[in-house]
Design a protein around this motif. Structure first.
Motif, PDB file in Angstrom:
ATOM      1  N   PHE A 114     -17.574  23.926   2.613  1.00 35.46           N
ATOM      2  CA  PHE A 114     -17.409  22.697   3.388  1.00 35.46           C
ATOM      3  C   PHE A 114     -16.035  22.559   4.040  1.00 35.46           C
ATOM      4  N   ILE A 115     -14.978  22.922   3.331  1.00 32.24           N
ATOM      5  CA  ILE A 115     -13.631  22.711   3.866  1.00 32.24           C
ATOM      6  C   ILE A 115     -13.147  23.909   4.670  1.00 32.24           C
ATOM      7  N   LEU A 116     -13.368  25.119   4.143  1.00 34.79           N
ATOM      8  CA  LEU A 116     -12.895  26.330   4.823  1.00 34.79           C
ATOM      9  C   LEU A 116     -13.934  26.926   5.766  1.00 34.79           C
ATOM     10  N   HIS A 117     -15.131  26.363   5.757  1.00 33.61           N
ATOM     11  CA  HIS A 117     -16.232  26.817   6.610  1.00 33.61           C
ATOM     12  C   HIS A 117     -16.587  28.283   6.381  1.00 33.61           C
ATOM     13  N   GLU A 118     -16.490  28.712   5.120  1.00 34.91           N
ATOM     14  CA  GLU A 118     -16.892  30.076   4.786  1.00 34.91           C
ATOM     15  C   GLU A 118     -18.411  30.171   4.839  1.00 34.91           C
ATOM     16  N   THR A 119     -18.902  31.353   5.078  1.00 32.23           N
ATOM     17  CA  THR A 119     -20.326  31.574   5.256  1.00 32.23           C
ATOM     18  C   THR A 119     -21.089  31.415   3.945  1.00 32.23           C
TER      19      THR A 119
END
Length: 140
Positions: A114-119
């Protein structure tokens, strides 16, 4: 080495395991907050010792404002985590406290999405579910 991070992560896990066991033994009869402060002082000396031994202290002036803010916030989160962890270790069994503490892996994964937008992948979701299930198996 391309995957040196794996070695560092494994070493982190080994030392974290020793941290739990040594802390459980060390806090017997000691206030958990005092024990955390002692541990923190040792970490401070060791970390700064490594900085000076490796000659990296000159990099302080290169740290930007955003990095300072987030490093300070991370330090506050670490301190609170350690205070609660030591209190939990003092009151509970290490074999139950540690799995709950390590549930931070799943929480970190969710925050990374959610915060780092990792896959988000099927593999990470399955892994997170298994870690969650394992945490509940260990504490029940």
């Amino acid at each position: 080495m391309k995957n040196a991070w794996v070695l560092y992560a494994l070493l982190s896990a080994v030392f974290a395991a020793f941290t739990s066991i040594l802390a459980k033994i060390g806090i017997s009869g000691v206030d958990s907050n005092l024990a955390t402060a002692i541990r923190t002082a040792v970490v401070l000396v060791v970390a700064w010792g490594i900085v000076f031994i490796t000659g990296k202290q000159s990099g302080i002036s290169d740290i930007g404002a955003k990095s300072w803010v987030f490093l300070v916030l991370s330090g506050i989160a670490t301190g609170l985590s350690w205070l609660f962890y030591y209190k939990a270790l003092q009151l509970g069994e290490a074999s139950k406290v540690v799995p709950i503490d390590k549930f931070s892996v799943v929480i970190s994964m969710v925050l990374a999405f959610f915060i780092l937008h990792e896959t988000v992948t099927v593999k990470t979701v399955i892994g997170g579910v298994l870690i969650t299930a394992g945490t509940f198996v260990m504490i029940l």
